[in-house]
Design a protein around this motif. Structure first.
Motif, PDB file in Angstrom:
ATOM      1  N   LEU A   1       2.521  22.847  52.211  1.00  0.00           N
ATOM      2  CA  LEU A   1       1.948  22.509  53.480  1.00  0.00           C
ATOM      3  C   LEU A   1       2.629  21.611  54.227  1.00  0.00           C
ATOM      4  O   LEU A   1       2.881  21.606  55.232  1.00  0.00           O
ATOM      5  N   GLU A   2       3.236  20.509  53.351  1.00  0.00           N
ATOM      6  CA  GLU A   2       4.074  19.408  54.187  1.00  0.00           C
ATOM      7  C   GLU A   2       5.279  20.085  54.757  1.00  0.00           C
ATOM      8  O   GLU A   2       5.788  19.662  55.516  1.00  0.00           O
ATOM      9  N   LEU A   3       5.831  20.990  53.864  1.00  0.00           N
ATOM     10  CA  LEU A   3       7.306  21.531  54.234  1.00  0.00           C
ATOM     11  C   LEU A   3       6.890  22.310  55.658  1.00  0.00           C
ATOM     12  O   LEU A   3       7.702  22.413  56.478  1.00  0.00           O
ATOM     13  N   SER A   4       5.665  23.171  55.624  1.00  0.00           N
ATOM     14  CA  SER A   4       5.540  23.740  56.595  1.00  0.00           C
ATOM     15  C   SER A   4       5.189  23.063  58.111  1.00  0.00           C
ATOM     16  O   SER A   4       5.963  23.271  59.056  1.00  0.00           O
ATOM     17  N   ARG A   5       4.618  22.055  57.785  1.00  0.00           N
ATOM     18  CA  ARG A   5       4.186  20.905  58.885  1.00  0.00           C
ATOM     19  C   ARG A   5       5.705  20.330  59.663  1.00  0.00           C
ATOM     20  O   ARG A   5       5.791  20.138  60.695  1.00  0.00           O
ATOM     21  N   LYS A   6       6.517  20.144  58.649  1.00  0.00           N
ATOM     22  CA  LYS A   6       7.889  19.647  58.940  1.00  0.00           C
ATOM     23  C   LYS A   6       8.686  20.512  59.516  1.00  0.00           C
ATOM     24  O   LYS A   6       9.232  20.198  60.783  1.00  0.00           O
ATOM     25  N   GLY A   7       8.570  21.841  59.389  1.00  0.00           N
ATOM     26  CA  GLY A   7       9.033  22.860  60.034  1.00  0.00           C
ATOM     27  C   GLY A   7       8.563  23.141  61.466  1.00  0.00           C
ATOM     28  O   GLY A   7       9.313  23.351  62.274  1.00  0.00           O
ATOM     29  N   LEU A   8       7.138  23.099  61.506  1.00  0.00           N
ATOM     30  CA  LEU A   8       6.619  23.317  62.961  1.00  0.00           C
ATOM     31  C   LEU A   8       6.912  22.126  63.872  1.00  0.00           C
ATOM     32  O   LEU A   8       7.200  22.279  64.805  1.00  0.00           O
ATOM     33  N   ASP A   9       7.185  21.048  63.194  1.00  0.00           N
ATOM     34  CA  ASP A   9       7.492  19.513  63.862  1.00  0.00           C
ATOM     35  C   ASP A   9       8.812  19.899  64.316  1.00  0.00           C
ATOM     36  O   ASP A   9       9.316  19.705  65.371  1.00  0.00           O
ATOM     37  N   ASN A  10       9.741  20.441  63.494  1.00  0.00           N
ATOM     38  CA  ASN A  10      11.227  20.826  63.733  1.00  0.00           C
ATOM     39  C   ASN A  10      11.289  21.800  64.997  1.00  0.00           C
ATOM     40  O   ASN A  10      12.055  21.596  65.805  1.00  0.00           O
ATOM     41  N   ARG A  11      10.274  22.958  64.855  1.00  0.00           N
ATOM     42  CA  ARG A  11      10.350  23.623  66.310  1.00  0.00           C
ATOM     43  C   ARG A  11       9.705  23.038  67.505  1.00  0.00           C
ATOM     44  O   ARG A  11      10.395  23.119  68.480  1.00  0.00           O
TER      45      ARG A  11
ATOM     46  N   PRO B   1      -0.478  32.358  59.607  1.00  0.00           N
ATOM     47  CA  PRO B   1       0.870  32.583  60.216  1.00  0.00           C
ATOM     48  C   PRO B   1       1.506  31.378  60.642  1.00  0.00           C
ATOM     49  O   PRO B   1       2.753  31.311  60.444  1.00  0.00           O
ATOM     50  N   ALA B   2       0.625  30.287  61.003  1.00  0.00           N
ATOM     51  CA  ALA B   2       1.396  28.977  61.318  1.00  0.00           C
ATOM     52  C   ALA B   2       1.912  28.501  60.048  1.00  0.00           C
ATOM     53  O   ALA B   2       3.173  27.975  60.124  1.00  0.00           O
ATOM     54  N   PHE B   3       1.328  28.643  58.757  1.00  0.00           N
ATOM     55  CA  PHE B   3       2.001  27.944  57.575  1.00  0.00           C
ATOM     56  C   PHE B   3       3.338  28.741  57.295  1.00  0.00           C
ATOM     57  O   PHE B   3       4.271  27.956  56.966  1.00  0.00           O
ATOM     58  N   TYR B   4       3.146  29.968  57.255  1.00  0.00           N
ATOM     59  CA  TYR B   4       4.598  30.720  57.290  1.00  0.00           C
ATOM     60  C   TYR B   4       5.659  30.582  58.198  1.00  0.00           C
ATOM     61  O   TYR B   4       6.835  30.545  57.715  1.00  0.00           O
ATOM     62  N   ILE B   5       5.309  30.471  59.381  1.00  0.00           N
ATOM     63  CA  ILE B   5       6.327  30.332  60.368  1.00  0.00           C
ATOM     64  C   ILE B   5       6.792  28.759  60.320  1.00  0.00           C
ATOM     65  O   ILE B   5       8.172  28.599  60.184  1.00  0.00           O
ATOM     66  N   GLY B   6       5.902  27.876  60.009  1.00  0.00           N
ATOM     67  CA  GLY B   6       6.544  26.624  59.687  1.00  0.00           C
ATOM     68  C   GLY B   6       7.733  26.572  58.669  1.00  0.00           C
ATOM     69  O   GLY B   6       8.761  25.789  58.751  1.00  0.00           O
TER      70      GLY B   6
END
Length: 431
Positions: A374-384, A319-324
């Motif tokens: 994974l890096e795109l997801s990490r960036k997305g979760l950092d954005n959130r 879920p974290a991967f996809y939400i990011g």
């Protein structure tokens, strides 16, 4: 009553939410085994277990006097065909909340299973049982599905009785937002299969697959990854798709009857004698949408369904991967996948259950794409940047996937290594 396509389109439009109201829903399934004989638990044991869970504030869900599930607040525990159980979680705001919900549920479940001498297996496919060894339950629709599903997909009964998945439900802010998200989640199915592979053992032997669950779903009636899902599919095209799609069953008051001779379009045109040629209502539409077993699907939200179930170490990572990606970094991800060719995605989808990260897509292996995503997801979760009490954001839930990619070893690889050493069934059970 529903008698035209525009009503179905309006149904999908009614799911549109403002971004600040986006929610996250997680569903995950578990296999349950008797400790004494390593056999899947029967319905009598399910009743004992559900009864014990009432102590934690759950309430029974009954069908014709039989307990078939539990609910508490906005959460449900549902009973699957082979007595797998599934938690359908509440609609929550972030991964911290969703992970806490799963933690609380697993705590309650473990208290009860320990008392009743039940072992839990968190894998995408039952690693022990043969199909004919698995008990059923009195949930009505499953009798009908057991009869009809194998007619159009040779592994349909394996899907019903021997698979467990993790599912993520996400929202959309407009039709345009839905189009982007749906194209992304369908394009990422091969990567999802490889990254979350956790079903390598079948009937106590290595299956030569990393995600045998995904292989089964590819050979299941009403399942798969339709090529049209890789196009820019809008609400109208999805409505056309489901109108032409055969019905699985028809619900007539408390009874279920086979719908396999009919499409939803026949229903809308009053062509079904068995139910008095009545028109479908919103409940009938909801049932139909829930019985289309594609890798992803649309209701009033998008359901992502291509992850094998896994244990606590990785439960929150999918879920974290996809939400990011989908809530935190949609446009950059869309730019990446929009360059992929549909035929190559389909080919990777068919190969990923067996080849995993070694599967090729657009001249690169899936490990390469997983690492980039994974890096795109990490960036997305950092954005959130949504923080827990310890002031950590949601990127902490990506740690499991970081290890998978760094070591090039999935849960499936670990299970092959552990189980192959001594073929000890205890290695298969959750600790």
């Amino acid at each position: 009553m529903i008698n035209n396509k525009e009503q179905i389109i309006k149904y999908f439009q009614s799911g549109i939410k403002d971004k600040e109201n986006f929610k996250i829903g997680i569903e995950h399934e578990k296999f349950l085994f008797n400790k004494k004989d390593n056999k899947r638990i029967d319905y009598l044991k399910i009743k004992e277990m559900f009864s014990a869970l009432l102590e934690f504030g759950w309430n029974p869900i009954l069908e014709k006097g039989n307990i078939i599930g539990l609910n508490k607040g906005g959460k449900n525990i549902t009973l699957e065909p082979g007595n797998q159980i599934e938690l359908s979680g509440e609609k929550l705001n972030n991964i911290h909340e969703a992970c806490a919900e799963s933690h609380d549920y697993l705590f309650e479940l473990k208290q009860v299973t320990k008392r009743l001498d039940i072992n839990i297996v968190s894998a995408g496919f039952d690693p022990i049982s043969k199909l004919n060894e698995i008990p059923n339950n009195p949930k009505q629709r499953y009798k009908l599905m057991t009869k009809d599903m194998p007619l159009d997909g040779e592994l349909s009964l394996d899907m019903m009785y021997r698979t467990c998945g993790t599912q993520l439900n996400i929202d959309y802010s407009s039709e345009k937002d839905f189009i982007k998200k749906f194209k992304i989640v369908n394009s990422l199915v091969p990567i999802s299969i490889a990254l979350f592979a956790n079903s390598s053992i079948v009937e106590k032997k290595k299956s030569n697959f990393l995600s045998y669950r995904s292989k089964v779903w590819q050979n299941t009636s009403r399942g798969g990854l339709p090529k049209i899902f890789l196009e820019n599919l809008n609400f109208e095209k999805y409505a056309d798709f489901i109108i032409k799609f055969p019905l699985l069953f028809l619900q007539n008051k408390e009874n279920y009857i086979s719908g396999r001779k009919y499409t939803f379009g026949d229903f809308m045109n009053k062509k079904i004698n068995e139910i008095g040629n009545r028109l479908p209502n919103e409940n009938d539409l909801s049932n139909h949408l829930s019985t289309i077993f594609t890798e992803n699907r649309l209701k009033k939200y998008i359901e992502l369904r291509s992850m094998d179930t896994c244990g606590w170490d990785c439960l929150c990572s999918g879920p974290a991967f996809y939400i990011g990606i989908l809530y935190g970094n949609l446009d950059e991800t869309y730019d990446l996948i929009s360059k992929w060719e549909n035929d190559k995605v389909i080919n990777a989808y068919l190969e990923a259950p067996q080849k995993g990260f070694n599967t090729q897509l657009m001249g690169k292996d899936l490990l390469y794409w997983a690492s980039n995503l994974l890096e795109l997801s990490r960036k997305g979760l950092d954005n959130r940047d949504i923080l827990n009490k310890s002031k950590k954001n949601e990127t902490l839930f990506l740690n499991h996937l970081q290890r998978v990619i760094y070591n090039k070893k999935t849960n499936a690889d670990h299970m092959i290594n552990k189980f192959s050493k001594n073929e000890d069934l205890d290695e298969l059970y959750d600790k």
